[in-house]
Design a protein around this motif. Structure first.
Motif, PDB file in Angstrom:
ATOM      1  N   UNK A 141       0.823  -1.203   0.000  1.00 52.66           N
ATOM      2  CA  UNK A 141       0.000   0.000   0.000  1.00 52.66           C
ATOM      3  C   UNK A 141       0.861   1.258   0.000  1.00 52.66           C
ATOM      4  N   UNK A 142       1.891   1.261   0.840  1.00 53.50           N
ATOM      5  CA  UNK A 142       2.767   2.427   0.878  1.00 53.50           C
ATOM      6  C   UNK A 142       3.537   2.625  -0.409  1.00 53.50           C
ATOM      7  N   UNK A 143       3.956   1.525  -1.046  1.00 51.03           N
ATOM      8  CA  UNK A 143       4.714   1.627  -2.292  1.00 51.03           C
ATOM      9  C   UNK A 143       3.837   2.150  -3.436  1.00 51.03           C
ATOM     10  N   UNK A 144       2.601   1.659  -3.530  1.00 50.47           N
ATOM     11  CA  UNK A 144       1.722   2.042  -4.640  1.00 50.47           C
ATOM     12  C   UNK A 144       1.097   3.417  -4.418  1.00 50.47           C
ATOM     13  N   UNK A 145       0.681   3.700  -3.193  1.00 50.81           N
ATOM     14  CA  UNK A 145      -0.088   4.924  -2.935  1.00 50.81           C
ATOM     15  C   UNK A 145       0.728   6.063  -2.345  1.00 50.81           C
ATOM     16  N   UNK A 146       1.880   5.777  -1.752  1.00 47.36           N
ATOM     17  CA  UNK A 146       2.572   6.847  -1.052  1.00 47.36           C
ATOM     18  C   UNK A 146       3.976   7.163  -1.496  1.00 47.36           C
ATOM     19  N   UNK A 147       4.660   6.222  -2.161  1.00 49.73           N
ATOM     20  CA  UNK A 147       6.078   6.427  -2.447  1.00 49.73           C
ATOM     21  C   UNK A 147       6.325   7.627  -3.355  1.00 49.73           C
ATOM     22  N   UNK A 148       5.562   7.743  -4.433  1.00 49.98           N
ATOM     23  CA  UNK A 148       5.815   8.800  -5.414  1.00 49.98           C
ATOM     24  C   UNK A 148       5.603  10.181  -4.822  1.00 49.98           C
ATOM     25  N   UNK A 149       4.676  10.315  -3.875  1.00 50.41           N
ATOM     26  CA  UNK A 149       4.419  11.614  -3.269  1.00 50.41           C
ATOM     27  C   UNK A 149       5.412  11.941  -2.170  1.00 50.41           C
ATOM     28  N   UNK A 150       5.899  10.928  -1.458  1.00 48.99           N
ATOM     29  CA  UNK A 150       6.733  11.183  -0.287  1.00 48.99           C
ATOM     30  C   UNK A 150       8.225  11.233  -0.595  1.00 48.99           C
ATOM     31  N   UNK A 151       8.665  10.572  -1.652  1.00 47.69           N
ATOM     32  CA  UNK A 151      10.101  10.564  -1.935  1.00 47.69           C
ATOM     33  C   UNK A 151      10.668  11.969  -2.177  1.00 47.69           C
ATOM     34  N   UNK A 152       9.971  12.879  -2.869  1.00 51.24           N
ATOM     35  CA  UNK A 152      10.535  14.230  -3.009  1.00 51.24           C
ATOM     36  C   UNK A 152      10.689  14.974  -1.691  1.00 51.24           C
ATOM     37  N   UNK A 153      10.049  14.507  -0.623  1.00 57.39           N
ATOM     38  CA  UNK A 153      10.140  15.184   0.673  1.00 57.39           C
ATOM     39  C   UNK A 153      11.318  14.710   1.505  1.00 57.39           C
ATOM     40  N   UNK A 154      12.075  13.728   1.009  1.00 55.48           N
ATOM     41  CA  UNK A 154      13.226  13.203   1.758  1.00 55.48           C
ATOM     42  C   UNK A 154      14.426  14.119   1.540  1.00 55.48           C
ATOM     43  N   UNK A 155      14.401  15.268   2.178  1.00 57.89           N
ATOM     44  CA  UNK A 155      15.447  16.270   1.964  1.00 57.89           C
ATOM     45  C   UNK A 155      16.352  16.457   3.173  1.00 57.89           C
ATOM     46  N   UNK A 156      15.855  16.128   4.356  1.00 59.31           N
ATOM     47  CA  UNK A 156      16.676  16.301   5.539  1.00 59.31           C
ATOM     48  C   UNK A 156      17.825  15.303   5.586  1.00 59.31           C
ATOM     49  N   UNK A 157      18.832  15.621   6.381  1.00 61.40           N
ATOM     50  CA  UNK A 157      19.998  14.749   6.469  1.00 61.40           C
ATOM     51  C   UNK A 157      19.638  13.386   7.027  1.00 61.40           C
ATOM     52  N   UNK A 158      18.828  13.346   8.076  1.00 61.91           N
ATOM     53  CA  UNK A 158      18.482  12.077   8.696  1.00 61.91           C
ATOM     54  C   UNK A 158      17.568  11.259   7.787  1.00 61.91           C
ATOM     55  N   UNK A 159      16.642  11.930   7.121  1.00 64.27           N
ATOM     56  CA  UNK A 159      15.756  11.210   6.216  1.00 64.27           C
ATOM     57  C   UNK A 159      16.522  10.626   5.038  1.00 64.27           C
ATOM     58  N   UNK A 160      17.437  11.379   4.491  1.00 56.34           N
ATOM     59  CA  UNK A 160      18.225  10.871   3.373  1.00 56.34           C
ATOM     60  C   UNK A 160      19.132   9.725   3.803  1.00 56.34           C
ATOM     61  N   UNK A 161      19.678   9.830   5.019  1.00 55.96           N
ATOM     62  CA  UNK A 161      20.530   8.745   5.517  1.00 55.96           C
ATOM     63  C   UNK A 161      19.724   7.461   5.726  1.00 55.96           C
ATOM     64  N   UNK A 162      18.523   7.598   6.290  1.00 52.78           N
ATOM     65  CA  UNK A 162      17.679   6.414   6.485  1.00 52.78           C
ATOM     66  C   UNK A 162      17.250   5.810   5.154  1.00 52.78           C
ATOM     67  N   UNK A 163      16.917   6.670   4.200  1.00 52.65           N
ATOM     68  CA  UNK A 163      16.521   6.170   2.880  1.00 52.65           C
ATOM     69  C   UNK A 163      17.688   5.463   2.194  1.00 52.65           C
TER      70      UNK A 163
END
Length: 262
Positions: free
Chosen positions: A143-165
């Motif tokens: 569900x997260x991959x189909x419905x949420x990934x495309x919208x949320x990936x551009x928001x991964x801008x912080x250092x911690x978020x990018x490191x976790x990704x």
């Protein structure tokens, strides 16, 4: 025509070069094709399939599932038990499916694991709980991959978020295995974080199955032996629940101080 003598002594006939107008070939030009203007149905389809519309649908689905679980009160299984017709293997499968649906609705897994042990005993309860854990994690990931990934990936801008990704995308199995073994990471949060990353589904499910065994088994055994709280099995199960929890709290506290010092 003009006669010219070639090197062998013969004569050759030279023709005048044809003009550019003689070589020109008329190529028919196609009429420009005008794309049809998008109609109302096309615009509606684009809006409904846009990343943020799909993310909104995911939020609505999860909120609706949580409301349904509050109304149904699945914790009553601990006191009332399963219906009589759901016995044996059918009951184990039915409980695993219900377990997976409950995890989507953010029902705490410890409660579900205790109920599995109380209803089916240690062995079959562990099978039902692990099956429901993997099923619920897989549904949340898809569900997260189909419905949420495309919208949320551009928001991964912080250092911690990018490191976790980056960690989940490059070392998915190892990272998810550690997340399942570590008791302080919420189950649903790990599912949706993995779905937003570029981690594959198969490593995610395998790491979930293996990493969830110790904690799940401890709760299932505790639920199965809750009627005899002084038995060694119940006390060992409580120790297996408490010790990793305390270790996780200590590690989180030390990391917190290191971050403040840095």
């Amino acid at each position: 025509m003009l006669d010219a003598t070639n090197r062998s002594g013969g004569t050759a006939t030279a023709r005048p070069r044809a003009g550019s107008s003689d070589l020109a070939v008329a190529v028919p030009t196609a009429a420009p094709v005008l794309a049809p203007a998008p109609g109302f149905a096309g615009r509606c389809a684009r809006v409904l399939l846009s990343p943020w519309s799909r993310l909104s649908l995911l939020v609505v689905l999860l909120a609706s599932a949580a409301v349904v679980m509050v109304v149904l009160e699945p914790q009553q299984l601990l006191t009332e038990g399963l219906p009589a017709r759901l016995g044996g293997a059918v009951g184990v499968v039915a409980y695993a499916v219900a377990y997976g649906a409950c995890t989507l609705a953010f029902v705490p897994r410890p409660l579900l694991n205790l109920a599995a042990g109380a209803l089916f005993g240690s062995q079959f309860g562990l099978v039902a709980a692990l099956g429901g854990t993997v099923l619920g994690a897989g549904l949340a990931f898809c569900l997260g991959r189909v419905l949420g990934q495309e919208a949320l990936r551009p928001l991964l801008r912080g250092r911690w978020l990018q490191a976790a990704d980056h960690q989940l995308s490059r070392h998915g199995f190892r990272s998810m295995l550690a997340a399942r073994l570590f008791p302080g990471i919420p189950f649903a949060a790990a599912n949706y974080c993995a779905s937003v990353s570029r981690m594959g589904l198969l490593p995610f499910l395998l790491a979930t199955a293996l990493g969830s065994i110790p904690n799940t088994a401890a709760y299932v055994v505790a639920g199965a032996r809750a009627s005899t709280p002084t038995s060694p099995a119940f006390l060992i199960a409580l120790a297996c629940i408490a010790v990793p929890g305390l270790a996780g709290a200590v590690v989180a506290w030390r990391k917190r101080h290191r971050l403040r010092a840095g």
